[in-house]
Design an enzyme around this catalytic site. Structure first.
Site, PDB file in Angstrom:
ATOM      1  CB  THR A 170      -0.794  -0.012   1.338  1.00  0.00           C
ATOM      2  OG1 THR A 170      -1.717  -1.093   1.309  1.00  0.00           O
ATOM      3  CG2 THR A 170      -1.525   1.267   1.609  1.00  0.00           C
ATOM      4  NE  ARG A 198      -9.029  -7.241   1.846  1.00  0.00           N
ATOM      5  CZ  ARG A 198      -7.870  -6.591   1.941  1.00  0.00           C
ATOM      6  NH1 ARG A 198      -7.477  -5.790   0.977  1.00  0.00           N
ATOM      7  NH2 ARG A 198      -7.132  -6.723   3.005  1.00  0.00           N
ATOM      8  CB  VAL A 199     -13.609  -2.690   2.182  1.00  0.00           C
ATOM      9  CG1 VAL A 199     -13.108  -1.328   2.642  1.00  0.00           C
ATOM     10  CG2 VAL A 199     -14.778  -2.533   1.211  1.00  0.00           C
ATOM     11  CG  ASP A 201      -5.420  -1.472   6.220  1.00  0.00           C
ATOM     12  OD1 ASP A 201      -5.378  -2.090   5.128  1.00  0.00           O
ATOM     13  OD2 ASP A 201      -4.420  -0.941   6.730  1.00  0.00           O
ATOM     14  CB  THR A 221       1.804  -1.098   4.508  1.00  0.00           C
ATOM     15  OG1 THR A 221       2.919  -1.412   5.341  1.00  0.00           O
ATOM     16  CG2 THR A 221       1.988   0.297   3.963  1.00  0.00           C
ATOM     17  N   GLY A 222       0.245  -3.595   5.093  1.00  0.00           N
ATOM     18  CA  GLY A 222       0.189  -4.972   5.586  1.00  0.00           C
ATOM     19  C   GLY A 222      -1.240  -5.482   5.599  1.00  0.00           C
ATOM     20  N   GLY A 224      -4.715  -5.871   5.880  1.00  0.00           N
ATOM     21  CA  GLY A 224      -5.740  -4.918   6.260  1.00  0.00           C
ATOM     22  C   GLY A 224      -6.721  -5.437   7.274  1.00  0.00           C
TER      23      GLY A 224
HETATM   24  N1  ASP Z   1      -3.276  -2.941   3.626  1.00  0.00           N
HETATM   25  C1  ASP Z   1      -3.512  -3.435   2.307  1.00  0.00           C
HETATM   26  C2  ASP Z   1      -4.689  -4.338   2.274  1.00  0.00           C
HETATM   27  O1  ASP Z   1      -5.099  -4.849   3.277  1.00  0.00           O
HETATM   28  C3  ASP Z   1      -2.400  -4.151   1.679  1.00  0.00           C
HETATM   29  C4  ASP Z   1      -1.023  -3.900   2.180  1.00  0.00           C
HETATM   30  O2  ASP Z   1      -0.707  -2.861   2.721  1.00  0.00           O
HETATM   31  O3  ASP Z   1      -0.185  -4.780   2.030  1.00  0.00           O
HETATM   32  O4  ASP Z   1      -5.176  -4.600   1.202  1.00  0.00           O
END
Ligand code: ASP
Length: 287
Positions: A170, A198-199, A201, A221-222, A224
């Site tokens: 992200t 799908r939504v 974070d 990030t990561g 969600g």
């Molecule tokens: N946060 C983002 C999601 O959940 C993806 C990401 O940051 O890796 O889609």
């Protein structure tokens, strides 16, 4: 300004605006638009990887630390710059905060935000390779992504696969302007092969994004789903208010201190100030 990994490509555009006296909100939007236009970034904007059905669905949010007004969009197709739609929701529909899917796209058309292609050849190739690796190549070849039988088969396979390894990512961009106002923006294509609708974070204020001039700006990030369950960005600001340490998620304070934390070894973020000619890379604290 600070940005998460691969967000550094947008910092010069944002800092250029801040030097000219623009607001933190302007700088965040401009920086994220550069990242969204980067075809080599497969987790944001035009180069983002598609959902289960091969459609690129984009999420974004923006928050103003001075007013705590925010705007967000989710599951938007056909618009390469969801951050600009989120900004328009914030400023032109202030009695709303989050628009999704067809409603967000209708609103974007009404306020004149540009449509554009969002599925690159490379993103489509990676999407198809990922399905092949999960053993569903033949289904696509037989039925094609729009078909009901294809969808049923893919959903069954993906449900048994667990959460994909990635790429997960992200872009987060946080800015502090000359007037002392903070802003935070987030944009993502979500995780590849996600279920349609799908939504992440990134579209949820409090989870992937929060900004309050009184405390700071934070973004994530990561995965969600974890940031939504933990209302992570807001929680990080509560912790920042308590201990003053910005090395959490990705954080920027009203006095310009910053920090990052990650569970991933070696993770970094980028920083650029109005005095700098280019960005520099900082290490995140490993948690
Ligand atoms: N946060 C983002 C999601 O959940 C993806 C990401 O940051 O890796 O889609």
């Amino acid at each position: 300004m600070i940005a998460s990994e691969r967000g550094e490509v947008g910092l010069a555009a944002g800092i250029g605006l801040l030097r000219a006296g623009a607001s933190a909100l302007d700088a965040v939007e401009a920086a994220i638009r550069v990242v969204e236009a980067d075809e080599d970034n497969h987790t944001v904007g035009v180069g983002g990887l598609p959902n289960l059905l091969g459609q690129v669905e984009l999420d974004a949010s923006i928050m103003d630390g001075a007013t705590r007004q925010a705007g967000a969009v989710a599951a938007v197709t056909g618009f390469p710059h969801p951050i600009s739609i989120a900004r328009a929701v914030c400023e032109r529909l202030p009695q709303h905060l989050l628009l999704v899917g067809a409603g967000a796209e209708r609103f974007a058309d009404e306020v004149g935000i540009e449509r554009g292609p969002t599925l690159t050849d490379e993103a489509r190739r990676r999407w198809r390779d990922g399905l092949s690796a999960a053993g569903i190549e033949s289904a696509e070849a037989r039925f094609g992504p729009g078909e009901r039988a294809y969808r049923q088969q893919v959903i069954e396979r993906l449900a048994s696969m667990g959460v994909p390894d990635g790429p997960w990512d992200t872009v987060n961009v946080l800015a502090l302007d000359a007037a002392g106002n903070l802003a935070a923006g987030v944009s993502t294509s979500g995780y590849p092969w996600k279920y349609p609708g799908r939504v992440s974070d990134s579209a949820i204020i409090g989870a992937g994004n929060y900004c309050d001039n009184a405390v700071g700006a934070a973004a994530c990030t990561g995965r969600g789903e974890l940031a939504i369950r933990g209302t992570t960005a807001r929680s990080v600001l509560h912790a920042l208010a308590a201990d003053g340490d910005p090395a959490k998620a990705l954080c920027l304070t009203p006095d310009g201190r910053h920090g990052g934390a990650s569970t991933v070894p070696g993770a970094t973020y980028s920083v650029m100030t109005a005095q700098d000619t280019t960005f520099r890379i900082e290490q995140r604290r490993q948690t």
